[in-house]
Design a protein around this motif. Sequence first.
Motif, PDB file in Angstrom:
ATOM      1  N   GLY A  98     -33.579  57.385-132.264  1.00 16.84           N
ATOM      2  CA  GLY A  98     -34.502  58.463-132.592  1.00 16.84           C
ATOM      3  C   GLY A  98     -35.628  58.076-133.534  1.00 16.84           C
ATOM      4  N   ILE A  99     -36.057  56.793-133.474  1.00 10.26           N
ATOM      5  CA  ILE A  99     -37.145  56.416-134.376  1.00 10.26           C
ATOM      6  C   ILE A  99     -38.426  57.153-134.004  1.00 10.26           C
ATOM      7  N   ASP A 100     -39.258  57.343-135.015  1.00 11.39           N
ATOM      8  CA  ASP A 100     -40.536  58.024-134.808  1.00 11.39           C
ATOM      9  C   ASP A 100     -41.673  57.040-134.558  1.00 11.39           C
ATOM     10  N   LEU A 120     -43.934  42.219-125.414  1.00  3.26           N
ATOM     11  CA  LEU A 120     -44.562  42.793-124.218  1.00  3.26           C
ATOM     12  C   LEU A 120     -43.653  43.768-123.461  1.00  3.26           C
ATOM     13  N   PRO A 121     -42.393  43.407-123.165  1.00  4.61           N
ATOM     14  CA  PRO A 121     -41.570  44.355-122.399  1.00  4.61           C
ATOM     15  C   PRO A 121     -41.184  45.608-123.177  1.00  4.61           C
ATOM     16  N   THR A 122     -41.395  45.610-124.486  1.00  2.00           N
ATOM     17  CA  THR A 122     -41.050  46.799-125.265  1.00  2.00           C
ATOM     18  C   THR A 122     -42.156  47.854-125.219  1.00  2.00           C
ATOM     19  N   LEU A 123     -43.351  47.444-124.762  1.00  2.00           N
ATOM     20  CA  LEU A 123     -44.470  48.402-124.747  1.00  2.00           C
ATOM     21  C   LEU A 123     -44.139  49.614-123.888  1.00  2.00           C
ATOM     22  N   ALA A 139     -41.316  56.756-124.416  1.00  2.00           N
ATOM     23  CA  ALA A 139     -40.721  57.640-125.424  1.00  2.00           C
ATOM     24  C   ALA A 139     -41.782  58.227-126.355  1.00  2.00           C
ATOM     25  N   HIS A 140     -43.057  57.916-126.070  1.00  2.00           N
ATOM     26  CA  HIS A 140     -44.181  58.432-126.869  1.00  2.00           C
ATOM     27  C   HIS A 140     -44.048  58.030-128.345  1.00  2.00           C
ATOM     28  N   GLY A 168     -45.678  61.957-131.659  1.00  2.00           N
ATOM     29  CA  GLY A 168     -46.263  60.679-131.276  1.00  2.00           C
ATOM     30  C   GLY A 168     -47.749  60.740-130.990  1.00  2.00           C
ATOM     31  N   GLN A 169     -48.187  61.758-130.277  1.00  2.00           N
ATOM     32  CA  GLN A 169     -49.599  61.870-129.952  1.00  2.00           C
ATOM     33  C   GLN A 169     -50.421  62.147-131.199  1.00  2.00           C
TER      34      GLN A 169
END
Length: 383
Positions: free
Chosen positions: A106-108, A120-123, A129-130, A336-337
């Motif tokens: 649940g990190i922000d 790269l693959p974590t992008l 997950a925004h 996130g937005q």
Amino acid sequence: MTLIRRGTMAAAAMALGLTITACGGSLTQDNSGGDSSGTIKLGMLTPLTGSSAAIGPYMKDGAQLAVDEINAKGGVDGRKLSLTVEDEACDPKTAAAGAAKLVSAGIDISVGGYCSSATLPTLSIFGKAHIPMLIPAANSADLVSQKQQNVFLLNGTGIQQAEAASKFIKAAGSKGVALVDDNTSYSTDITKRTEEGLKQSGVEVVNHQSVTAGESDYSGAINAVLDSKADFIYWTGYYQEGGLLIKQLKAAGYKGEIMVADGSVDAKLIQIAGQKNAQGVFATMTQTPQTIPGGEAWVAKYKEKFGSEPGPYSTQAYDAVRVAAEAVRKAGSTDGQAVTSALEQIDGLEIFSGPLKFTAQHTLSAGGFDILVVRDDNFVLNK
């Protein structure tokens, strides 16, 4: 890593230039989930195992120092920060698994990322997950070429590093340069851009080798470089292989100059190469607490807390937390937005690399690279 300080206090207040409002107040709620209350959860991916494991503690401790400082002042609008760290091991699969754990936790905001190929693959994982990403170390252009709105780089780019390398090599008067990379996104990005820069400045690139990380014998690449008569070699991979290359180049009789990129700036490079072989090796490196004017106070604070010197990317990790906190304060929530929009609007927040303003590509508008050189057991500023 140990670096010799520049010895000026001109920017002594820089590391303390936090503009976060400390409002105090107790917190009782976790899993803020994008609202405006509860703990602000930060997540970090950094190498804790593998060939670059020495870097992880530097980044983790730098980030934790910022978390503790902000919390000691009451947090962000009364909300405390927490930091969860997962291993990336400079390995794409490990990093992807770590990113999934952080999302589940649940990190922000993500404040990690060391190896570009692992980042790269974590992008896409964080993007779906925004979750905004403030990447403190990885700097391949591939990270921003995908134009994901949630991705921001806090390290100088490969473009800026290649510019610094090309300028220094030209000034050194090289007649022929050999470039050696390790086939990773980070490394090949720098060699490609350095080759372009050298050609534009009239310096001939006489050889370009790509090696496989993790091997112990680089005689094939070394023989090709020696046959090319190169008088300057620029290695853009990491310190483990860099140390071996230097050792084997010297054993093969190479007498010219050697320079390494920031992924090789660690005392272990000198240990692996051998102190005698490493003497005079140059390096392109983003500024560190030991080379930034006024960084002494921050270094002392870090040493008091952790009992050791900070290392590569301690400051960038520290700043990633500070920037994340500033964005949450501006956004008024961890949505996130809203945080992403706040990051795009930051203008002038003092961080180690200078007043922060992101470009339209979400890279630093200005990124300074120093030229270091190995003296005894240390990387020091080349003067």
